[in-house]
Design an enzyme around this catalytic site. Structure first.
Site, PDB file in Angstrom:
ATOM      1  N   LYS A 256     -30.037  30.979 -40.479  1.00 25.78           N
ATOM      2  CA  LYS A 256     -30.255  31.696 -39.151  1.00 25.78           C
ATOM      3  C   LYS A 256     -30.013  33.096 -39.321  1.00 25.78           C
ATOM      4  CE  LYS A 256     -28.704  31.094 -34.482  1.00 25.78           C
ATOM      5  NZ  LYS A 256     -27.563  30.291 -33.694  1.00 25.78           N
ATOM      6  N   GLU A 343     -22.021  17.155 -23.911  1.00 27.88           N
ATOM      7  CA  GLU A 343     -21.538  17.455 -22.654  1.00 27.88           C
ATOM      8  C   GLU A 343     -20.788  16.250 -22.117  1.00 27.88           C
ATOM      9  OE1 GLU A 343     -24.225  20.559 -23.163  1.00 27.88           O
ATOM     10  OE2 GLU A 343     -24.487  18.313 -23.432  1.00 27.88           O
ATOM     11  N   ARG A 371     -25.931  16.932 -17.095  1.00 32.09           N
ATOM     12  CA  ARG A 371     -25.958  15.958 -18.069  1.00 32.09           C
ATOM     13  C   ARG A 371     -24.841  14.923 -18.255  1.00 32.09           C
ATOM     14  NH1 ARG A 371     -28.175  18.578 -23.765  1.00 32.09           N
ATOM     15  NH2 ARG A 371     -29.599  16.692 -23.728  1.00 32.09           N
TER      16      ARG A 371
END
Length: 612
Positions: A256, A343, A371
C-alpha cells in the site's frame, strides 16, 4: 467532462493511451508506464485530495487486469472502489483526472454514469464477491459463460461477513468460473486483524501454493502468492486462471502506497486518503490554531470517560483512527476491539458485551451503520441493552459522494424501539451528551455528528427539559419556532435573527436528545404559529417527520415545515455547497420559513395551536 490538457508536462506513454494499446504493448514498456502513472497519482491526488495509498499499490495489478480481460465484455468488479483510480485512467478518463472528487468532476469511486467500464458503484466493502456470484449465474443462464467475471478484493475487505458468504457460494460452484483477485497488502486502514490476517501471513511467508489452505478447502483453485508489482507474473497467473474455467483465487501481494516513500513509511494508514495540498506558489496560510474536529473532540472525551468508567469498552469496524478511538486504544488497549470490516458482527458482539455488564461504544461512519440495522434492532434494542452508537460523518460528507453521505441514519434508526438519538451542535454538547449516553443503562443510545471541524460554541439561553433555547424574541405572540438539529443550529440561529428583522416573533430551539421527540418540543410547537425543523439527514422519515407525528398524536395542529436533504442520492461536492443547494443555510431557511408563514399563518393563527 473536461477536455483541456492535463497540468502534467510529461507526455502519456504510448502503451496506456488506449486499452488496445495496452493489450498490444510489449511487456518491457509496462514498467515505465507504471512509474508514469504513480507520478501522476501523487501529483493529481495531491491537488484534489483522495485515496492515494490504495491506488499506488494496484498500478501493476490494474495494468495486468486490462491486458488479460476485455472490459466491459468481461466484468471487473472492484471491491471498495477507492482502489479504482488506475482503472479510471486506463479506461478513457485520463483527461478528466485533474477534476477528481471536485464538484461536477470525476467521482472518487466507480461510477456508472462516467463509463461503461464501471459496472458497480460500490464503495462499501465486502460486496464484490456477491456481485460476481450473481453475474456468473446470469452469464451461465444466458449462455455467455465465456465472458469472464473478475472480483478484485483487498484482504481488509475480506474480513467482512458478506465476503465470507460470497466465498461459501462461489467455492461450491465449480461450473461457474469466477476469478477472485485477492489484493493482499496486509491492511485496511490499519493492519488487517483476525485469524484471516494470520492465515494470509502464513501463505506469504511460505510462498508455496502446493499445500491446502482456506481457499482450497472451500473449493477454489489457489494461485499464489504472487508479487503484485510484477505485471508479467500477475498477467500469466490471470491467463491461467481464466483458462481453468472454474472458481480461482489469485493471491497477489502488494505494498500500500508503493513508490511513494511517505506513504510506504506511514504506519498509521499508508496515506490511505489525503486532503488537497496548497497550490504551488500560493501564499502560506496565516498561522492560527486549528479548530478541533468532531472526531477529535469525541475521541478525547471517550478516552477521558473510559478512564473513569471501567465498564466502557469500544468497538471499531477496521477504523480505529478514523472514528476517534485511537486515544482510548493507546490509553486502554485491552478495552478497544477492532473486528475488521464487519459492522454486523461489531453490533452483535457489542450486545454480548452489554449482556455481561459492559457499556460498549460502537464507533462507525454513519453511511456504514445501516449495514447492521438488523443487529441494532433485534440483538440490541429487543434486549434493551446499553450500547452507545457513535456515528461519524453524519449528514453531508462532501467529496466522497453519494455512497458516503451519512444522510439515512436518523430515518432508519429513528424507528428502533427504545433508541435515543442525539445530535450535538458543538463541542460542549458532544461531551455532555456522550457522558449522558454512557450513564444510560436502559437501552441503546446514538450520537451523530458530521465530518470536519466543530463550529464555535453556541451556549443556550435557557434549558427546557431536553431542549436548549438559543434565541427568543421579546415580542409576542410566538410566530415561528425554528428547530435546529445538531450543527445546523447555527444556521437556524442566523435565520432566526433574519426572521426577527421581518417583525416575526422567533424561538430557536436545539434539541439535545432529538428522538424520541421530547414532550417539551411538542409543547413549544403548540405555542407557535409555525414550526420549521432543519436537519442534515434525509427529510423523509427524519426527525422533522417524527415531530409532526408527535404533534398529531398530541392533537397539536401547528403546521410543521420540514427542511432536510431530499430523498435522492446526492453528488460529491463541498459540504457547504450541498447544504446550500438543499436550502439548509441561513438564506434558505429564512426563505422557506417566510413562505410557509405566508401560506399557513393568518392573523388568527397567532395563538396556541393545541386543539382542546
Amino acid at each position: 467532462m473536461r477536455t483541456e490538457p492535463l497540468p502534467w508536462p510529461s507526455p502519456v506513454p504510448p502503451s496506456i493511451r488506449s486499452l488496445q494499446a495496452l493489450r498490444s504493448a510489449p511487456v518491457q514498456d509496462l514498467a515505465p508506464a507504471a512509474e508514469w502513472i504513480r507520478t501522476l497519482l501523487i501529483d493529481a491526488v495531491g491537488r484534489t485530495g483522495g485515496h492515494l495509498g490504495p491506488n499506488l499499490g494496484v498500478v501493476e495489478l490494474s495494468l495486468a487486469l486490462h491486458r488479460v480481460f476485455t472490459s466491459p465484455r468481461d466484468s471487473i468488479v472492484f471491491d471498495t472502489g477507492h482502489q479504482a483510480y488506475v482503472h479510471k485512467l486506463l479506461t478513457g478518463r485520463l483527461g478528466d483526472f485533474g477534476q477528481l472528487r471536485q464538484a461536477g468532476g470525476l467521482s472518487g469511486y466507480p461510477s456508472r454514469s462516467e463509463s461503461v467500464h464501471d459496472l458497480v458503484e460500490n464503495s462499501h466493502a465486502s460486496t464484490a464477491l456477491a456481485y460476481a456470484d450473481g453475474l456468473a449465474k446470469a452469464r451461465k443462464l444466458a449462455g455467455a459463460g465465456e465472458r469472464a467475471v473478475v472480483a478484485v478484493i483487498g484482504d481488509g475487505a475480506l474480513t467482512g461477513g458478506m465476503a465470507w458468504e460470497g466465498l461459501n457460494n462461489l467455492g461450491a460452484a465449480s461450473d461457474r468460473p469466477v476469478i477472485i483477485v485477492l489484493n493482499d497488502n496486509g491492511r485496511a486502514y490499519a493492519p488487517t486483524c483476525g485469524a484471516l490476517a494470520d492465515h494470509l501471513a502464513t501463505l506469504r511467508k511460505d510462498g508455496n501454493c502446493a499445500g491446502p489452505n482456506l481457499f482450497t478447502v472451500l473449493g477454489f483453485t489457489y494461485l499464489g502468492p504472487l508479487d503484485g508489482h510484477d505485471t508479467a507474473q500477475v498477467e500469466a497467473a490471470l491467463h491461467r486462471a481464466r483458462a481453468l474455467r472454474r472458481p480461482v483465487v489469485v493471491h497477489v501481494v502488494t505494498v500500500k502506497g508503493k513508490g511513494h516513500l511517505p506513504a510506504e513509511l506511514d504506519e498509521a494508514d499508508c496515506l490511505h486518503a489525503v486532503g488537497p495540498a496548497p497550490a504551488p506558489g500560493s501564499p502560506a496560510p496565516a498561522a492560527k490554531a486549528a479548530a478541533p474536529s468532531w472526531t477529535g473532540v469525541f475521541g478525547s472525551a471517550l478516552a477521558r470517560a473510559a478512564a473513569e468508567r471501567p465498564e466502557v469498552v469500544a468497538i471499531s469496524a477496521a477504523m480505529v483512527r478514523p472514528t476517534g478511538l485511537h486515544p482510548m486504544a493507546q490509553q486502554l488497549p485491552g478495552r478497544v476491539f477492532d473486528v475488521g470490516i464487519a459492522e454486523q458482527h461489531a453490533v452483535c458482539s457489542a450486545a454480548g458485551l452489554a449482556m455481561a455488564g459492559m457499556h460498549p461504544v460502537v464507533a462507525v461512519y454513519a453511511t456504514f451503520m445501516s449495514r447492521a440495522l438488523d443487529q441494532v434492532l433485534m440483538d440490541v434494542a429487543l434486549h434493551r441493552l446499553p450500547v452507545t452508537f457513535v456515528l461519524d460523518r453524519a449528514g453531508v460528507t462532501g467529496p466522497d459522494g453519494s455512497s458516503h453521505h451519512g444522510m439515512w441514519d436518523s430515518a432508519v434508526f429513528g424507528v428502533v424501539p427504545g433508541m435515543r438519538l442525539a445530535a450535538p451542535r458543538d463541542a460542549p454538547t458532544l461531551r455532555a451528551l456522550l457522558d449522558e449516553a454512557l450513564a444510560d443503562n436502559d437501552g441503546p443510545t446514538m450520537l451523530r455528528f458530521p465530518k470536519g471541524n466543530v463550529p464555535a460554541d453556541l451556549p443556550a439561553g435557557r434549558r427546557l427539559g431536553d431542549i436548549d433555547l438559543l434565541h427568543q424574541t421579546c415580542q409576542q405572540p410566538n410566530d415561528v419556532l425554528l428547530v435546529g438539529l445538531g450543527p445546523l443550529a447555527a444556521a437556524c440561529l442566523a435565520a432566526g435573527q433574519a426572521l426577527s428583522a421581518h417583525g416575526l416573533g422567533v424561538t430557536v430551539a436545539s434539541p439535545r436528545w432529538a428522538l424520541p421527540v421530547p414532550g417539551e418540543l411538542v409543547d413549544l410547537a403548540a405555542d407557535h404559529a409555525l414550526t420549521v425543523t432543519v436537519e442534515d439527514g434525509v427529510r423523509t422519515g427524519g426527525i422533522g417527520s417524527a415531530l409532526a407525528q408527535a404533534c398529531t398524536d398530541a392533537y397539536v395542529s401547528t403546521p410543521i415545515c420540514q427542511l432536510g436533504l431530499p430523498r435522492r442520492f446526492l453528488p460529491h461536492g463541498p459540504r457547504d455547497d450541498l447544504l446550500r443547494a438543499a436550502g439548509l443555510d441561513r438564506d434558505g431557511i429564512t426563505a422557506s420559513a417566510l413562505r410557509a408563514y405566508d401560506t399557513h399563518c393568518t392573523p388568527p393563527a397567532r395563538r396556541s395551536k393545541r386543539i382542546s
